[in-house]
Motif scaffolding. Structure first.
Motif, PDB file in Angstrom:
ATOM      1  N   ARG A   1     -12.257  41.905 -25.578  1.00 53.20           N
ATOM      2  CA  ARG A   1     -11.791  43.049 -24.788  1.00 53.20           C
ATOM      3  C   ARG A   1     -10.278  43.201 -24.907  1.00 53.20           C
ATOM      4  O   ARG A   1      -9.768  44.313 -25.050  1.00 53.20           O
ATOM      5  CB  ARG A   1     -12.200  42.854 -23.329  1.00 53.20           C
ATOM      6  N   ARG A   2      -9.560  42.084 -24.876  1.00 51.39           N
ATOM      7  CA  ARG A   2      -8.102  42.148 -25.025  1.00 51.39           C
ATOM      8  C   ARG A   2      -7.720  42.679 -26.399  1.00 51.39           C
ATOM      9  O   ARG A   2      -6.767  43.471 -26.526  1.00 51.39           O
ATOM     10  CB  ARG A   2      -7.516  40.751 -24.803  1.00 51.39           C
TER      11      ARG A   2
ATOM     12  N   ALA B   1     -19.083  46.479 -28.854  1.00 56.91           N
ATOM     13  CA  ALA B   1     -18.226  47.115 -27.853  1.00 56.91           C
ATOM     14  C   ALA B   1     -18.945  48.340 -27.300  1.00 56.91           C
ATOM     15  O   ALA B   1     -19.812  48.916 -27.961  1.00 56.91           O
ATOM     16  CB  ALA B   1     -16.894  47.513 -28.465  1.00 56.91           C
TER      17      ALA B   1
ATOM     18  N   THR C   1     -14.733  48.865 -24.654  1.00 58.44           N
ATOM     19  CA  THR C   1     -14.542  47.578 -24.005  1.00 58.44           C
ATOM     20  C   THR C   1     -15.607  46.606 -24.507  1.00 58.44           C
ATOM     21  O   THR C   1     -16.560  47.000 -25.194  1.00 58.44           O
ATOM     22  CB  THR C   1     -14.604  47.702 -22.470  1.00 58.44           C
TER      23      THR C   1
ATOM     24  N   ASP D   1      -8.020  46.369 -26.411  1.00 61.00           N
ATOM     25  CA  ASP D   1      -6.913  46.944 -25.640  1.00 61.00           C
ATOM     26  C   ASP D   1      -5.633  46.964 -26.469  1.00 61.00           C
ATOM     27  O   ASP D   1      -4.866  47.939 -26.421  1.00 61.00           O
ATOM     28  CB  ASP D   1      -6.691  46.154 -24.350  1.00 61.00           C
TER      29      ASP D   1
ATOM     30  N   LYS E   1     -11.287  53.518 -28.003  1.00 60.28           N
ATOM     31  CA  LYS E   1     -11.330  53.459 -26.539  1.00 60.28           C
ATOM     32  C   LYS E   1     -12.688  52.903 -26.113  1.00 60.28           C
ATOM     33  O   LYS E   1     -13.635  53.626 -25.821  1.00 60.28           O
ATOM     34  CB  LYS E   1     -11.098  54.846 -25.939  1.00 60.28           C
TER      35      LYS E   1
END
Length: 271
Positions: free
Chosen positions: A105-106, A171, A98, A109, A96
């Motif tokens: 980032r994708r 990240a 970003t 996700d 979890k």
């Protein structure tokens, strides 16, 4: 005086007029069945709604039963694999996060949500399975999705760009904790019509305010693989805080592609 010769032309003209009117009525209806054409007491044929007609925009998809039949099981992966007891704790603690770069980032996700092909109704998975390795602590999530072959291939092509665009990036998790992420290509088994694979390693690089020490020290390895079979795709993530189980990923791809191919042969349904 004889009038018969005059009556015959009048009768012929009347018949010609009736025939002309009948032809015009048929032309006006385009040859379709009308209420006047049907015998008394006969119901009109049911009208077909445009929504019921096959759409050229979307391919036929697997029925839910066919998709479930194409799922893998713990027996396909070897001894120790069983139905999951819940999401692994590292899913929230490590994944979890970003990143600044949109593609990176994708990717994060996708790893967290498992939604490789999108989140709308058209790309909703037809069937899913989640399995745990009771001995090694790994968790494998598996999905079957029906979509357009071209769109599936675009997603596979995007996966192929990630080792170049997101080979090494930072990240950021909740409350400022940072994660060191590395992405490398892996070669999936030669299954299906097209395929792509990645290995993503996420390491807790630093401890931010309130970050758990265990999460900061953890090294998570996740294999992400997708295979297209016609207009259907299987996708999986196999993640672990220990040593990645390459044999489990390979077995899942091989068994899953074979089952998906068989399900497609058994018939498809228009929806």
């Amino acid at each position: 005086m004889q009038h018969a010769p005059v009556a015959r032309p009048l009768l012929g003209a009347a018949l010609s007029a009736v025939l002309a009117l009948t032809a015009a009525a048929c032309a006006g209806t385009g040859g379709r069945d009308t209420d006047a054409d049907r015998p008394v007491g006969t119901a009109p044929p049911p009208a077909r709604s445009p929504a019921a007609l096959p759409s050229a925009a979307l391919p036929p998809v697997l029925t839910p039963g066919q998709a479930r039949a194409a799922l893998i099981t713990g027996g396909d992966l070897g001894e120790g694999w069983e139905p999951t007891r819940g999401a692994a704790t590292w899913r929230d603690e490590v994944l979890k996060a970003t990143a600044e770069r949109p593609d990176c980032r994708r990717l994060l996700d996708v790893l967290y949500t498992e939604d490789l092909f999108g989140t709308d109704a058209a790309t909703a998975p037809r069937a899913t399975a989640a399995l745990d390795d009771a001995d090694g602590g790994a968790q494998l999530h598996y999905r079957i999705t029906s979509y357009r072959a071209d769109d599936i291939d675009r997603t596979l092509a995007w996966l192929g760009t990630l080792p170049g665009t997101c080979g090494h990036f930072e990240a950021r998790a909740a409350r400022g904790a940072t994660r060191d992420v590395r992405v490398a290509a892996v070669t999936p088994p030669d299954a299906g019509d097209a395929r792509r694979g990645l290995r993503v390693t996420v390491r807790g690089a630093a401890t931010g305010p309130g970050d758990a020490g265990e999460a900061a020290d953890a090294v998570l390895t996740v294999d992400l693989v997708a295979v297209r079979v016609g207009d259907d795709a299987l996708s999986l993530t196999n993640g672990t805080l220990g040593e990645p189980a390459d044999d489990a990923t390979r077995a899942a791809v091989e068994a899953g592609a074979a089952r998906l191919t068989q399900a497609r042969r058994q018939g498809r349904a228009q929806v």
